[in-house]
Each structure stands twice: as structure tokens, then as C-alpha cells.
Design an enzyme around this catalytic site. Structure first.
Site, PDB file in Angstrom:
ATOM      1  N   ASP A  80       8.814   0.170  -0.955  1.00 41.41           N
ATOM      2  CA  ASP A  80       8.452  -1.041  -0.210  1.00 41.41           C
ATOM      3  C   ASP A  80       8.720  -2.269  -1.085  1.00 41.41           C
ATOM      4  O   ASP A  80       8.064  -2.465  -2.106  1.00 41.41           O
ATOM      5  CB  ASP A  80       6.966  -0.999   0.168  1.00 41.41           C
ATOM      6  CG  ASP A  80       6.568  -2.196   1.015  1.00 41.41           C
ATOM      7  OD1 ASP A  80       6.671  -2.100   2.247  1.00 41.41           O
ATOM      8  OD2 ASP A  80       6.185  -3.235   0.440  1.00 41.41           O
TER       9      ASP A  80
ATOM     10  N   HIS B   8       7.197 -11.064   7.213  1.00 39.79           N
ATOM     11  CA  HIS B   8       6.226 -10.932   6.120  1.00 39.79           C
ATOM     12  C   HIS B   8       4.844 -11.504   6.452  1.00 39.79           C
ATOM     13  O   HIS B   8       3.819 -10.898   6.143  1.00 39.79           O
ATOM     14  CB  HIS B   8       6.804 -11.598   4.862  1.00 39.79           C
ATOM     15  CG  HIS B   8       6.294 -11.040   3.581  1.00 39.79           C
ATOM     16  ND1 HIS B   8       7.073 -10.864   2.471  1.00 39.79           N
ATOM     17  CD2 HIS B   8       5.061 -10.609   3.210  1.00 39.79           C
ATOM     18  CE1 HIS B   8       6.358 -10.347   1.486  1.00 39.79           C
ATOM     19  NE2 HIS B   8       5.129 -10.190   1.914  1.00 39.79           N
TER      20      HIS B   8
ATOM     21  N   LYS C 280      11.369  -7.255   3.617  1.00 37.67           N
ATOM     22  CA  LYS C 280      10.661  -8.194   4.503  1.00 37.67           C
ATOM     23  C   LYS C 280      11.346  -9.547   4.551  1.00 37.67           C
ATOM     24  O   LYS C 280      11.873 -10.012   3.537  1.00 37.67           O
ATOM     25  CB  LYS C 280       9.209  -8.355   4.026  1.00 37.67           C
ATOM     26  CG  LYS C 280       8.524  -7.024   3.748  1.00 37.67           C
ATOM     27  CD  LYS C 280       7.068  -7.162   3.356  1.00 37.67           C
ATOM     28  CE  LYS C 280       6.536  -5.838   2.821  1.00 37.67           C
ATOM     29  NZ  LYS C 280       6.670  -5.686   1.366  1.00 37.67           N
TER      30      LYS C 280
ATOM     31  N   TYR D   3       9.919 -10.875  -3.364  1.00 39.81           N
ATOM     32  CA  TYR D   3       9.575 -10.241  -4.650  1.00 39.81           C
ATOM     33  C   TYR D   3      10.679 -10.466  -5.688  1.00 39.81           C
ATOM     34  O   TYR D   3      10.449 -10.263  -6.881  1.00 39.81           O
ATOM     35  CB  TYR D   3       9.323  -8.725  -4.506  1.00 39.81           C
ATOM     36  CG  TYR D   3       8.216  -8.325  -3.561  1.00 39.81           C
ATOM     37  CD1 TYR D   3       7.323  -9.254  -3.050  1.00 39.81           C
ATOM     38  CD2 TYR D   3       8.053  -6.995  -3.178  1.00 39.81           C
ATOM     39  CE1 TYR D   3       6.314  -8.876  -2.168  1.00 39.81           C
ATOM     40  CE2 TYR D   3       7.045  -6.609  -2.309  1.00 39.81           C
ATOM     41  CZ  TYR D   3       6.186  -7.554  -1.798  1.00 39.81           C
ATOM     42  OH  TYR D   3       5.192  -7.168  -0.930  1.00 39.81           O
TER      43      TYR D   3
HETATM   44  P1  NAD Z   1      -2.434  -2.086  -5.257  1.00 41.09           P
HETATM   45  O1  NAD Z   1      -3.719  -2.018  -4.528  1.00 41.09           O
HETATM   46  O2  NAD Z   1      -1.421  -1.019  -5.122  1.00 41.09           O
HETATM   47  O3  NAD Z   1      -2.866  -2.315  -6.755  1.00 41.09           O
HETATM   48  C1  NAD Z   1      -1.962  -2.237  -7.814  1.00 41.09           C
HETATM   49  C2  NAD Z   1      -2.797  -2.262  -9.099  1.00 41.09           C
HETATM   50  O4  NAD Z   1      -3.728  -1.182  -9.089  1.00 41.09           O
HETATM   51  C3  NAD Z   1      -1.926  -2.052 -10.311  1.00 41.09           C
HETATM   52  O5  NAD Z   1      -1.379  -3.265 -10.772  1.00 41.09           O
HETATM   53  C4  NAD Z   1      -2.928  -1.456 -11.291  1.00 41.09           C
HETATM   54  O6  NAD Z   1      -3.677  -2.489 -11.873  1.00 41.09           O
HETATM   55  C5  NAD Z   1      -3.828  -0.658 -10.393  1.00 41.09           C
HETATM   56  N1  NAD Z   1      -3.475   0.794 -10.342  1.00 41.09           N
HETATM   57  C6  NAD Z   1      -2.427   1.376  -9.708  1.00 41.09           C
HETATM   58  N2  NAD Z   1      -2.480   2.713  -9.842  1.00 41.09           N
HETATM   59  C7  NAD Z   1      -3.567   2.983 -10.591  1.00 41.09           C
HETATM   60  C8  NAD Z   1      -4.166   4.181 -11.072  1.00 41.09           C
HETATM   61  N3  NAD Z   1      -3.648   5.379 -10.795  1.00 41.09           N
HETATM   62  N4  NAD Z   1      -5.302   4.080 -11.817  1.00 41.09           N
HETATM   63  C9  NAD Z   1      -5.845   2.880 -12.090  1.00 41.09           C
HETATM   64  N5  NAD Z   1      -5.348   1.712 -11.651  1.00 41.09           N
HETATM   65  C10 NAD Z   1      -4.217   1.763 -10.910  1.00 41.09           C
HETATM   66  O7  NAD Z   1      -1.796  -3.521  -4.907  1.00 41.09           O
HETATM   67  P2  NAD Z   1      -0.399  -4.093  -4.454  1.00 41.09           P
HETATM   68  O8  NAD Z   1       0.669  -3.826  -5.443  1.00 41.09           O
HETATM   69  O9  NAD Z   1      -0.648  -5.510  -4.108  1.00 41.09           O
HETATM   70  O10 NAD Z   1      -0.093  -3.292  -3.103  1.00 41.09           O
HETATM   71  C11 NAD Z   1       0.821  -2.214  -3.006  1.00 41.09           C
HETATM   72  C12 NAD Z   1       2.112  -2.659  -2.353  1.00 41.09           C
HETATM   73  O11 NAD Z   1       1.852  -3.291  -1.105  1.00 41.09           O
HETATM   74  C13 NAD Z   1       2.867  -3.747  -3.137  1.00 41.09           C
HETATM   75  O12 NAD Z   1       3.492  -3.281  -4.299  1.00 41.09           O
HETATM   76  C14 NAD Z   1       3.806  -4.246  -2.066  1.00 41.09           C
HETATM   77  O13 NAD Z   1       4.876  -3.342  -1.876  1.00 41.09           O
HETATM   78  C15 NAD Z   1       2.869  -4.267  -0.862  1.00 41.09           C
HETATM   79  N6  NAD Z   1       2.241  -5.601  -0.637  1.00 41.09           N
HETATM   80  C16 NAD Z   1       2.521  -6.254   0.514  1.00 41.09           C
HETATM   81  C17 NAD Z   1       1.964  -7.489   0.791  1.00 41.09           C
HETATM   82  C18 NAD Z   1       2.272  -8.182   2.072  1.00 41.09           C
HETATM   83  O14 NAD Z   1       1.896  -9.342   2.253  1.00 41.09           O
HETATM   84  N7  NAD Z   1       2.932  -7.517   2.990  1.00 41.09           N
HETATM   85  C19 NAD Z   1       1.084  -8.091  -0.124  1.00 41.09           C
HETATM   86  C20 NAD Z   1       0.805  -7.400  -1.318  1.00 41.09           C
HETATM   87  C21 NAD Z   1       1.374  -6.150  -1.552  1.00 41.09           C
END
Ligand code: NAD
Length: 279
Positions: free
Chosen positions: A46, A109, A76, A51
Site C-alpha cells: 500500500d 486519498h 492513491k 508518500y
Molecule cells: P501503523 O499503525 O501501521 O503504525 C506503524 C508504527 O507502529 C511503526 O512506525 C512502529 O512504530 C510501530 N510498529 C509496527 N510494527 C510493530 C511491531 N511489530 N511491534 C511494535 N511496534 C510496531 O501506522 P501507519 O503506517 O500510519 O499505517 C499503516 C499503513 O496505512 C501506512 O503505511 C499506509 O500505507 C497506510 N496509511 C494510509 C493513510 C490514509 O490516509 N489513507 C494514512 C496513514 C497510513
């Protein structure tokens, strides 16, 4: 290798329920991170134009040699490109950066309601799908009022709505809309982006201890068992491996109920932008 379950989108195409998200993965890091994800078995990536890392994602895909049909790639449409014919230029630019002839899923988005161009964007996404540039189309951060509007204007239901969703922010109104219209939900920020002490919550910690897994694995399981699509982000190989290894245990109904109770249900659990305020 772990077999990730698939869900069927309203387009008839399958989507792996677990993927790898690359928000905040620096452009220079993206090729390595996505290469690691593909090595670990992830087949669903994704990304988004905003990004700035589509080229790195594309380079990793090319380097992997994995047949295109085995991959599921989402990108997106950014907010500034919703008006007029701009979405057509935007998808072509994304495809060029990704080095792909089509994406599997293309999303608007944000609704950016002040611009009032999200319905035009949706019409253009329908054309993009019909032109074969995206197998399925959907939206992100759309509230029921935005979903109602685009369906009223076009008659086409998005395949997914990708929304902020984690135990402290469960968005039951959007889930109800999705169930009624045959749309799937994708959780962004599935681990709360690490912005609140989710992993220490007794409901999560107790389930982790009971199953001998990490709190992150418990939270991912909670999403999966609710039928939600999820793509956690990490650039650390061990965490990426752990986040992919979530099919060897099952939360009990009681464990799910206690995690469900972590939502304050007043919107205060939100960790990202509000869809009415991002413009
Ligand atoms: P997430 O909830 O996946 O959190 C990521 C964070 O969680 C990492 O930086 C790390 O600090 C922690 N983490 C990850 N794996 C872990 C583990 N096994 N143990 C401990 N800590 C851990 O947040 P995200 O990256 O914002 O969301 C996932 C994906 O969603 C993004 O990468 C992106 O592709 C998408 N996204 C979309 C939007 C949108 O507006 N559509 C916004 C934000 C994110």
C-alpha cells in the site's frame, strides 16, 4: 510460507487481507524495505503518490522477479489532483513511477470536502478502471456522507474505504455503511501509529501473554478476525516478520470483546487527521 487469506472485492478481484504499508518510508529506503517485505512473503503493498516513494516500491517489485499477477499494489490520488481531468494524469504518473501497466487498487486519498471535487475524482476513477489502469477502485477517509454522495452521483460503490481504524477508534458508522453496501474496510494506522499506549492496554497485553505472541500481533489479529484488510508499517525486518506471522493463533470471542471496549466512542481516540478538516 504463510498463506494470507484473500477477500473478494466488489470488482470480483481478490485482495490479500494482510499487506505492507509504506507511509513515512523515506524514498531512499523504500526499495530495500519493500524488497524485505516481498522476501518475507508479503504480496500486497500500500503506497500513495504523496508518500513520494512509488519509484522505490516499483524498483523493489522489478527486482523481485515476482510475477505481476501474484502482487497486489495500491496507490492513491492526491488531494490536489481531484479536479477536472487531473486524475488521469495522476494515475499515469503513478504507473510510470511504479513501473507498472496497472495497479490493483486506486483510491481517492481524502474527500477534502472544502474543494468539493471528490465526486469528480470518483467519476474519473471509474474511467481509470474502465481504461484498465486499475483493476479495482476505492476511496480513503470518506465518511458516510461522502460515500452517499459519490454513490448517488455515479451509482458505483467503492471496493474499499481505507480509514483510520484501531482499537481506540473503531468507526462503527463507516463499518455499518460498508456492510450495507458490500464494501470492504481497510484500516490505516492499525497499530495506532504507535501514538498511544495500545500495547500496554490490559486487554491487549493479557491476550498476548495467553497466546505467547506480541501485543502488535494481537492487534493485527483483532483486525483480521473482524474481516478488515490491514497493512502495518515497519522498516525493521523482525517487526515486519512478526506482523506477517499472525495466522498461527486465534483470539477468543471474549478477547475480541475486551479489545472492542478500548474505544472511548467519542472520537477522542483518533490519532490522524479528521476527514472534514483535511483540505
Ligand atoms: P501503523 O499503525 O501501521 O503504525 C506503524 C508504527 O507502529 C511503526 O512506525 C512502529 O512504530 C510501530 N510498529 C509496527 N510494527 C510493530 C511491531 N511489530 N511491534 C511494535 N511496534 C510496531 O501506522 P501507519 O503506517 O500510519 O499505517 C499503516 C499503513 O496505512 C501506512 O503505511 C499506509 O500505507 C497506510 N496509511 C494510509 C493513510 C490514509 O490516509 N489513507 C494514512 C496513514 C497510513
Amino acid at each position: 510460507m504463510t498463506s494470507v487469506p484473500t477477500l473478494t472485492l466488489n470488482s470480483g478481484h481478490l485482495i490479500p487481507q494482510l499487506g505492507y504499508g509504506v507511509f513515512k518510508v523515506a524514498p531512499a529506503e523504500a526499495e530495500e524495505a519493500v524488497s524485505t517485505a516481498l522476501e518475507l512473503g508479503y504480496r500486497h503493498i500500500d503506497t500513495a503518490a504523496i508518500y513520494g516513494n512509488e519509484e522505490g516500491v516499483g524498483a523493489a517489485i522489478a527486482r523481485s522477479g515476482i510475477p505481476r499477477e501474484e502482487l497486489f499494489v495500491t496507490t492513491k490520488l492526491w488531494n490536489d489532483h481531484q479536479a477536472g481531468e487531473a486524475p488521469h494524469d495522476a494515475i499515469r504518473s503513478s504507473l510510470e513511477k511504479l513501473g507498472l501497466e496497472y495497479v490493483d487498487l486506486y483510491l481517492t486519498h481524502w474527500p477534502t470536502p472544502e474543494k468539493n471535487t471528490f465526486s469528480n475524482a470518483w467519476e474519473k476513477l471509474i474511467e481509470i478502471r474502465d481504461a484498465g489502469l486499475s483493476r479495482s477502485i476505492g476511496v480513503s477517509n470518506h465518511l458516510p456522507e461522502h460515500l452517499d454522495r459519490i454513490v448517488k452521483d455515479t451509482g458505483v460503490v467503492p471496493a474499499v474505504d481505507q480509514i483510520e481504524l484501531h482499537p481506540a477508534h473503531q468507526q462503527s458508522d463507516i463499518l455499518a455503511w460498508a456492510a450495507e453496501h458490500g464494501m470492504h474496510i481497510e484500516s490505516w494506522g492499525p497499530l495506532g501509529q504507535g501514538k498511544y499506549p495500545l500495547f500496554e492496554a490490559p486487554a491487549v497485553a493479557a491476550a498476548a501473554a495467553a497466546h505467547g505472541v506480541s501485543p502488535a500481533q494481537v492487534v493485527l489479529r483483532w483486525h483480521l478476525q473482524r474481516g478488515i484488510i490491514v497493512f502495518p508499517k515497519s522498516v525493521h525486518r523482525e517487526r515486519m516478520a512478526q506482523n506477517f506471522d499472525v495466522f498461527g493463533f486465534e483470539l477468543t470471542a471474549d478477547e475480541i470483546t475486551t479489545i472492542d471496549a478500548l474505544d472511548p466512542r467519542d472520537g477522542s481516540g483518533r490519532v490522524g487527521g479528521h476527514p472534514l478538516e483535511v483540505n
